[in-house]
Design an enzyme around this catalytic site. Structure first.
Site, PDB file in Angstrom:
ATOM      1  N   CYS A 121      -0.976   3.110 -10.324  1.00 19.77           N
ATOM      2  CA  CYS A 121      -1.873   2.190  -9.608  1.00 19.77           C
ATOM      3  C   CYS A 121      -3.352   2.427  -9.874  1.00 19.77           C
ATOM      4  CB  CYS A 121      -1.602   2.275  -8.113  1.00 19.77           C
ATOM      5  SG  CYS A 121       0.008   1.618  -7.696  1.00 19.77           S
ATOM      6  N   GLY A 141     -10.018  17.904  -8.647  1.00 19.82           N
ATOM      7  CA  GLY A 141      -8.954  18.353  -9.538  1.00 19.82           C
ATOM      8  C   GLY A 141      -9.152  17.824 -10.943  1.00 19.82           C
ATOM      9  N   PHE A 180       0.847  -1.202   0.000  1.00 21.54           N
ATOM     10  CA  PHE A 180       0.000   0.000   0.000  1.00 21.54           C
ATOM     11  C   PHE A 180       0.880   1.249   0.000  1.00 21.54           C
ATOM     12  CE2 PHE A 180      -2.332  -3.448   2.046  1.00 21.54           C
ATOM     13  CZ  PHE A 180      -3.510  -3.459   1.310  1.00 21.54           C
ATOM     14  N   LEU A 211     -10.448  13.749  -0.955  1.00 21.95           N
ATOM     15  CA  LEU A 211     -11.646  14.470  -1.385  1.00 21.95           C
ATOM     16  C   LEU A 211     -11.255  15.766  -2.070  1.00 21.95           C
ATOM     17  CD1 LEU A 211     -14.347  14.143   1.430  1.00 21.95           C
ATOM     18  CD2 LEU A 211     -14.394  13.184  -0.871  1.00 21.95           C
TER      19      LEU A 211
HETATM   20  C1  UDX Z   1      -1.839   4.762  -4.579  1.00 24.58           C
HETATM   21  C2  UDX Z   1      -2.371   4.349  -3.190  1.00 24.58           C
HETATM   22  O1  UDX Z   1      -2.569   5.524  -2.392  1.00 24.58           O
HETATM   23  C3  UDX Z   1      -1.410   3.366  -2.519  1.00 24.58           C
HETATM   24  O2  UDX Z   1      -1.948   2.947  -1.283  1.00 24.58           O
HETATM   25  C4  UDX Z   1      -1.251   2.174  -3.470  1.00 24.58           C
HETATM   26  O3  UDX Z   1      -0.439   1.184  -2.943  1.00 24.58           O
HETATM   27  C5  UDX Z   1      -0.712   2.630  -4.805  1.00 24.58           C
HETATM   28  O4  UDX Z   1      -1.607   3.610  -5.359  1.00 24.58           O
HETATM   29  P1  UDX Z   1       0.015   6.459  -5.474  1.00 24.58           P
HETATM   30  O5  UDX Z   1      -0.209   5.885  -6.840  1.00 24.58           O
HETATM   31  O6  UDX Z   1       1.409   6.725  -5.030  1.00 24.58           O
HETATM   32  O7  UDX Z   1      -0.635   5.508  -4.355  1.00 24.58           O
HETATM   33  O8  UDX Z   1      -0.774   7.857  -5.448  1.00 24.58           O
HETATM   34  P2  UDX Z   1      -1.802   8.620  -4.512  1.00 24.58           P
HETATM   35  O9  UDX Z   1      -1.097   9.487  -3.557  1.00 24.58           O
HETATM   36  O10 UDX Z   1      -2.796   7.692  -3.945  1.00 24.58           O
HETATM   37  O11 UDX Z   1      -2.506   9.572  -5.580  1.00 24.58           O
HETATM   38  C6  UDX Z   1      -3.043   9.056  -6.795  1.00 24.58           C
HETATM   39  C7  UDX Z   1      -3.589  10.138  -7.662  1.00 24.58           C
HETATM   40  O12 UDX Z   1      -4.765  10.681  -7.105  1.00 24.58           O
HETATM   41  C8  UDX Z   1      -2.651  11.325  -7.903  1.00 24.58           C
HETATM   42  O13 UDX Z   1      -2.675  11.637  -9.283  1.00 24.58           O
HETATM   43  C9  UDX Z   1      -3.256  12.453  -7.085  1.00 24.58           C
HETATM   44  O14 UDX Z   1      -3.012  13.695  -7.659  1.00 24.58           O
HETATM   45  C10 UDX Z   1      -4.741  12.094  -7.153  1.00 24.58           C
HETATM   46  N1  UDX Z   1      -5.535  12.620  -6.027  1.00 24.58           N
HETATM   47  C11 UDX Z   1      -5.284  12.195  -4.747  1.00 24.58           C
HETATM   48  C12 UDX Z   1      -6.561  13.535  -6.253  1.00 24.58           C
HETATM   49  O15 UDX Z   1      -6.809  13.932  -7.395  1.00 24.58           O
HETATM   50  N2  UDX Z   1      -7.302  13.964  -5.187  1.00 24.58           N
HETATM   51  C13 UDX Z   1      -7.096  13.549  -3.920  1.00 24.58           C
HETATM   52  O16 UDX Z   1      -7.822  13.984  -3.012  1.00 24.58           O
HETATM   53  C14 UDX Z   1      -6.042  12.635  -3.685  1.00 24.58           C
END
Ligand code: UDX
Length: 441
Positions: free
Chosen positions: A260, A253, A146, A250
């Protein structure tokens, strides 16, 4: 205890360095000899906070890398951390995983071994791998990761839970071995979830899809918020005050990206399909996300200028999120492509040097002639914004508001399109900027 980690991507490299920091003797195995050479000389092949410093500490001590599968024969535990990318139909492609399983076969002798699947795999994969290895003294365990990119090393040492899936959760020899591997975390009261293979495999997909759904949900609300002149940031904050909802993920964007969420949401939808079950929420999560960047361009950027052809934009943030060099499914790159296709000139910037390098390589390796001189990647934010018609925020960096006063003197027109809703719109407006956010103005 000797441990092998197969695959030195984001997951495998963190796992290798993390386990060596916990004191285990670790061998990282990767078929890419160039990567192995670099890692053995203490150079990280990817950007992750603190990773190279830690790699340097343990390399040639209790950590080494090789392209040979031979160390498998001396290993008690083998972590499979190879990529499971998306195939042409949206399924998880397991070719690297199965190829790694075939490669380890010839090094398994009579000594019992535990093969741990860390790669994200569709439900039923651990069962299939156990079947492939049925003539060997091997127990297959599911142990999803994770880790969040950018803070993956921190996440490795401070997990919120450790999930372990077994063929028979009540009766297996590997559980004690893995409790030793993760003993540090047990001591620190990290909860262990012990389950069947299928439950464990599904925990990973359900967790990622739920977070992605939260983002798509707020992005959908943001469109209505936009129309009625409400403020999505306040809406998210107030929603998040309800503990049952929770404040995280939440932030509206231009959509989620990365290696992932997009891949796992699609792969989960495919798993529903293969069992002939309808998956309305998961499919909609993906659909909302796919449309979000174009919606932002059409309803904010294009609407403001009428026509963006010949206009120059600074796109701030290139990777799919801050503090990483990873461009996979980056919404910033999607937005750059939309701008270029519409005839705009783009000056891209990211605080992470490797993200800038990767962006340049990406366009150089692709058919860059079609974009000609329209895309420039700059090493300094000030150069990126210089004489631009508009600034587009594409990843959620913590931009310092003090800079915006200086930046205003550099741009042609002080207009900001905040694709990640990270800026203080009131302050910017008071400085003389025209501000557009997602679901807020
Ligand atoms: C994710 C999971 O969080 C992690 O637990 C898993 O193992 C792998 O996938 P990661 O891919 O590093 O991790 O990115 P994360 O920080 O979760 O963000 C993913 C995307 O969502 C980003 O592009 C971020 O900009 C976007 N995001 C995140 C939003 O648009 N809004 C939010 O509120 C949070």
């Amino acid at each position: 205890m000797k441990i092998s980690v197969i695959g030195t991507g984001y997951v495998g490299l963190i796992q290798s360095v993390g386990l060596s920091k916990l004191g285990f003797e670790v061998t990282g195995i990767d078929i890419d000899e160039r990567k192995v050479k670099k890692l053995n000389s203490g150079i990280s092949t990817l950007y992750e906070d603190n990773l190279e410093e830690e790699l340097k500490k343990f390399i040639n001590e209790n950590l080494k890398f090789t392209s040979s599968y031979e160390p498998i024969s001396n290993s008690d535990v083998i972590f499979l951390c190879v990529g499971t990318p998306q195939d042409d139909f949206g399924n998880a492609d397991l070719k690297f995983l199965y190829s790694a399983v075939e490669s380890i076969k010839k090094y398994i002798d009579n000594k019992p071994k535990t093969v741990v699947i860390k790669s994200t795999v569709p439900v039923g994969t651990c069962r299939k791998i156990q079947e492939i290895l049925k003539d060997y003294p091997v127990e297959v365990v599911s142990n999803p990761e994770f880790l969040r990119e950018g803070i993956a090393f921190k996440d490795f040492f401070e997990p919120e839970r450790i999930v372990l899936g077994f063929e028979n959760p009540e009766n297996n020899r590997s559980i004690n071995l893995l409790k030793k591997v993760y003993g540090h975390f047990e001591k620190n009261n990290v909860p262990f979830v012990i389950s069947s293979w299928e439950t464990s495999e599904l925990i990973k997909y359900a967790s990622n899809a739920f977070l992605a759904a939260k983002i798509s949900f707020i992005n959908e609300i943001s469109k209505l918020s936009d129309k009625v002149g409400a403020d999505i940031k306040t809406i998210s904050e107030a929603m998040g005050m309800d503990e049952r909802i929770g404040a995280k993920f939440l932030n509206a964007g231009i959509g989620y990206g990365g290696s992932c969420f997009p891949k796992d949401v699609k792969a989960l939808a495919k798993q529903f399909e293969s069992f002939e079950i309808e998956s309305k929420i998961i499919t909609s999560t993906e659909n909302v996300n796919q449309a979000q960047t174009t919606w932002f361009f059409e309803n904010k950027i294009k609407k403001y200028y009428g026509n963006v052809s010949g206009k120059t934009f600074a796109v701030l943030g290139l990777a799919f999120k801050p503090n990483t060099d990873d461009l996979r499914e980056s919404k910033a790159i999607e937005l750059i492509n939309i701008l270029l296709k519409n005839g705009a000139i783009v000056k891209g910037f990211d605080y992470i040097e490797k993200a800038r390098e990767n962006t340049l390589n990406k366009y150089i390796l692709s058919d860059s002639k079609s974009i000609g001189y329209s895309l420039h990647i700059l090493d300094h934010l000030e150069d990126a914004v210089f004489e631009t018609d508009g600034i587009v925020i594409a990843t959620e960096y913590d931009f310092n508001i003090e800079n915006w006063m200086k930046i205003k003197e550099l741009v042609k027109e002080p207009v900001i399109f905040d694709g990640k809703n990270v800026l203080d719109s009131k302050k910017l407006k008071s400085l003389g900027y025209t501000y557009f956010g997602v679901g807020r103005n």
